[in-house]
Design a protein around this motif. Sequence first.
Motif, PDB file in Angstrom:
ATOM      1  N   MET A 247     -20.457   7.478   7.091  1.00  0.00           N
ATOM      2  CA  MET A 247     -19.715   8.732   7.051  1.00  0.00           C
ATOM      3  C   MET A 247     -18.381   8.535   6.323  1.00  0.00           C
ATOM      4  SD  MET A 247     -18.743  11.066  10.310  1.00  0.00           S
ATOM      5  CE  MET A 247     -17.348  12.149  10.196  1.00  0.00           C
TER       6      MET A 247
ATOM      7  N   ARG B  26     -11.502  -0.816   0.589  1.00  0.00           N
ATOM      8  CA  ARG B  26     -12.952  -0.745   0.820  1.00  0.00           C
ATOM      9  C   ARG B  26     -13.447   0.705   0.945  1.00  0.00           C
ATOM     10  NH1 ARG B  26     -16.241  -4.427   3.240  1.00  0.00           N
ATOM     11  NH2 ARG B  26     -15.188  -5.883   1.889  1.00  0.00           N
TER      12      ARG B  26
ATOM     13  N   GLN C 250     -13.607   2.035  -2.529  1.00  0.00           N
ATOM     14  CA  GLN C 250     -14.666   1.401  -3.325  1.00  0.00           C
ATOM     15  C   GLN C 250     -16.037   1.949  -2.957  1.00  0.00           C
ATOM     16  OE1 GLN C 250     -13.721  -2.639  -2.202  1.00  0.00           O
ATOM     17  NE2 GLN C 250     -12.920  -3.106  -4.239  1.00  0.00           N
ATOM     18  N   LEU C 251     -16.244   2.134  -1.662  1.00  0.00           N
ATOM     19  CA  LEU C 251     -17.557   2.574  -1.191  1.00  0.00           C
ATOM     20  C   LEU C 251     -17.940   3.926  -1.774  1.00  0.00           C
ATOM     21  CD1 LEU C 251     -19.946   1.996   0.664  1.00  0.00           C
ATOM     22  CD2 LEU C 251     -18.661   2.994   2.545  1.00  0.00           C
ATOM     23  N   TRP C 252     -16.925   4.792  -1.959  1.00  0.00           N
ATOM     24  CA  TRP C 252     -17.194   6.152  -2.428  1.00  0.00           C
ATOM     25  C   TRP C 252     -16.857   6.322  -3.910  1.00  0.00           C
ATOM     26  CZ3 TRP C 252     -19.939   9.382   0.481  1.00  0.00           C
ATOM     27  CH2 TRP C 252     -20.076   9.046   1.828  1.00  0.00           C
ATOM     28  N   ALA C 253     -16.770   5.223  -4.630  1.00  0.00           N
ATOM     29  CA  ALA C 253     -16.321   5.270  -6.024  1.00  0.00           C
ATOM     30  C   ALA C 253     -17.175   6.183  -6.906  1.00  0.00           C
ATOM     31  CB  ALA C 253     -16.312   3.857  -6.599  1.00  0.00           C
ATOM     32  N   HIS C 254     -18.456   6.301  -6.584  1.00  0.00           N
ATOM     33  CA  HIS C 254     -19.342   7.133  -7.419  1.00  0.00           C
ATOM     34  C   HIS C 254     -19.382   8.590  -6.953  1.00  0.00           C
ATOM     35  CE1 HIS C 254     -20.900   3.866  -9.818  1.00  0.00           C
ATOM     36  NE2 HIS C 254     -21.201   3.166  -8.748  1.00  0.00           N
TER      37      HIS C 254
ATOM     38  N   VAL D 165     -15.886   1.970 -12.704  1.00  0.00           N
ATOM     39  CA  VAL D 165     -16.430   0.810 -11.988  1.00  0.00           C
ATOM     40  C   VAL D 165     -15.429  -0.347 -12.036  1.00  0.00           C
ATOM     41  CG1 VAL D 165     -18.234  -0.960 -12.040  1.00  0.00           C
ATOM     42  CG2 VAL D 165     -18.861   1.442 -12.279  1.00  0.00           C
TER      43      VAL D 165
ATOM     44  N   PHE E 156     -12.369   0.229  -9.674  1.00  0.00           N
ATOM     45  CA  PHE E 156     -12.604   0.024  -8.238  1.00  0.00           C
ATOM     46  C   PHE E 156     -12.887  -1.446  -7.918  1.00  0.00           C
ATOM     47  CE2 PHE E 156     -13.089   4.634  -8.333  1.00  0.00           C
ATOM     48  CZ  PHE E 156     -12.379   4.979  -7.184  1.00  0.00           C
ATOM     49  N   ARG E 157     -13.540  -2.141  -8.809  1.00  0.00           N
ATOM     50  CA  ARG E 157     -13.777  -3.577  -8.591  1.00  0.00           C
ATOM     51  C   ARG E 157     -12.488  -4.384  -8.636  1.00  0.00           C
ATOM     52  NH1 ARG E 157     -18.578  -5.022 -12.793  1.00  0.00           N
ATOM     53  NH2 ARG E 157     -20.278  -4.016 -11.683  1.00  0.00           N
TER      54      ARG E 157
ATOM     55  N   THR F 254     -11.298  -5.370 -11.633  1.00  0.00           N
ATOM     56  CA  THR F 254     -11.510  -6.356 -12.717  1.00  0.00           C
ATOM     57  C   THR F 254     -10.883  -5.837 -14.023  1.00  0.00           C
ATOM     58  OG1 THR F 254     -13.655  -5.335 -13.174  1.00  0.00           O
ATOM     59  CG2 THR F 254     -13.615  -7.288 -11.795  1.00  0.00           C
TER      60      THR F 254
ATOM     61  N   GLU G  76     -22.956  12.588   3.218  1.00  0.00           N
ATOM     62  CA  GLU G  76     -22.372  11.618   4.154  1.00  0.00           C
ATOM     63  C   GLU G  76     -22.771  10.179   3.830  1.00  0.00           C
ATOM     64  OE1 GLU G  76     -20.179  12.296   6.697  1.00  0.00           O
ATOM     65  OE2 GLU G  76     -20.125  14.236   5.703  1.00  0.00           O
TER      66      GLU G  76
ATOM     67  N   PRO H  37     -22.805   7.110   0.971  1.00  0.00           N
ATOM     68  CA  PRO H  37     -22.257   6.704  -0.322  1.00  0.00           C
ATOM     69  C   PRO H  37     -23.350   6.226  -1.283  1.00  0.00           C
ATOM     70  CG  PRO H  37     -21.781   5.048   1.340  1.00  0.00           C
ATOM     71  CD  PRO H  37     -22.478   6.172   2.045  1.00  0.00           C
TER      72      PRO H  37
ATOM     73  N   GLN I  37     -24.421   3.783  -4.280  1.00  0.00           N
ATOM     74  CA  GLN I  37     -24.093   2.561  -5.007  1.00  0.00           C
ATOM     75  C   GLN I  37     -25.291   2.193  -5.873  1.00  0.00           C
ATOM     76  OE1 GLN I  37     -21.366   0.395  -5.271  1.00  0.00           O
ATOM     77  NE2 GLN I  37     -20.130   1.908  -4.183  1.00  0.00           N
TER      78      GLN I  37
ATOM     79  N   THR J  32     -19.311  -1.311  -6.980  1.00  0.00           N
ATOM     80  CA  THR J  32     -17.872  -1.057  -7.163  1.00  0.00           C
ATOM     81  C   THR J  32     -17.026  -1.843  -6.152  1.00  0.00           C
ATOM     82  OG1 THR J  32     -18.084   0.915  -5.782  1.00  0.00           O
ATOM     83  CG2 THR J  32     -18.206   1.231  -8.160  1.00  0.00           C
ATOM     84  N   PHE J  33     -17.598  -2.856  -5.532  1.00  0.00           N
ATOM     85  CA  PHE J  33     -16.844  -3.691  -4.596  1.00  0.00           C
ATOM     86  C   PHE J  33     -16.158  -4.830  -5.364  1.00  0.00           C
ATOM     87  CE2 PHE J  33     -20.674  -2.149  -2.281  1.00  0.00           C
ATOM     88  CZ  PHE J  33     -20.026  -1.240  -1.475  1.00  0.00           C
ATOM     89  N   SER J  34     -15.099  -5.349  -4.755  1.00  0.00           N
ATOM     90  CA  SER J  34     -14.391  -6.483  -5.365  1.00  0.00           C
ATOM     91  C   SER J  34     -15.256  -7.733  -5.309  1.00  0.00           C
ATOM     92  CB  SER J  34     -13.102  -6.775  -4.594  1.00  0.00           C
ATOM     93  OG  SER J  34     -12.342  -5.623  -4.433  1.00  0.00           O
TER      94      SER J  34
END
Lengths: 80, 314
Positions: A1, A46, A49-53, A74, A77-78, A80, B171, B173, B175, B181-183
């Motif tokens: 959520m 975090r 990042q999780l909702w970046a898209h 991308v 959010f990473r 880089t 609700e 996400p 990916q 998009t994680f570090s």
Amino acid sequence: MRSPALDAFIAAIRTEESLQRRVSSVATLNELVALAQERGFALNPRQLQLWAHSPCFDAPWWPWAGEHGANKRVAFFRGT
Amino acid sequence: MIGTAPWRSYSFCSAVVPEPLVQAADRPALMPSEGVLGLHDLRRRYRSFAEFQPELPALLQQGSLLDDCIQVTRALGILEPFTEEHIPPEAIHIQGPNYRESLIASGLLSRNRAMLVVLEQILGSLEALQQQDVYLVEALTGFALWLRRHLDAERLICSEFLEDAEHSFSEIPHQDLCALTFSDASFDLVLCNELFEHVRDLDLAFREIARVLRPGGRLLATCPLAFGQQASIEKARHNPATGEAELILAEAEFHGDPVRPKLGSLVYRIPGWELLDQLQASGFADVAIHYIASWKHGVMGADLPGLLVIEAQR
């Protein structure tokens, strides 16, 4: 959520032009998190990042908007 | 429906089972063969096809014992890995002969329990699992619900691949395994079920998973495997120029997908054992495939009587 803080931050940006200008100039994810926290939104990297898209990050004020936006988004959010 | 049971005191003769959860008269009488007893909790780990190949004929032969194993499960129930909860026979649903997918208990499939068996073998306890930062590349499944029940929300990230979704999943996400998009070094564990056959660029996905894992972190995965051969069976390829899939075989194959229930999810390949080489080339140091056949834990397959679980450590 999705985090309520993220929804509230996005809603605030949508209605506040000065905040749109601020977010358009952030260079890193940490800067974006710091801006959110400065405005009272309890967000961490975090959660963003999780909702970046998510479509909420499609708006034209985000720093990755424009050509090659998907790749820039991308990378932003990473961190880089 | 779930209770504790004195599992280790169970006998295979239903007449002497103490305080059964189901009336003894309702259970089939059991006289398991030595072969069935051998599958009570069989675990193997193979580092290559060369290690696995000599044992394959014997493993396939054990397939003839599957129905007998199911009879034992129908009589005794199963022990859920990690929690050791006894799931009684009346709480187990068997919806067909492909037990990999059809042996369902507490929302978990046989292949989910196989992954938990391997995880428990690696980590030792549920408490140790709860100390891991976990990325589960699914969010709409019984396995995702199980992990949400047992892990702190701060420790567990779940996502789905929502491109071309046939419903709104606001609700959940989105990916993309090929563009996470994680570090770097964000997770201790990445768990990935039934995705590698659908990913457009598997090498890129492996590099991405390796990138987001911490040094020493692990990928655990299940997928349909061409277990009898080194080479993968290529069925379609992604054309980066057009963004479209091009078929290699004459007919497109789709698998069921909760995000795209009408269309399903295109199968690009059925990976063979070369997948281990691909993982190593993508940054994983230690790679193997576990074979688990365990009626004790409700882990049973179809073509093979057990299940194959991929493990790759950074």
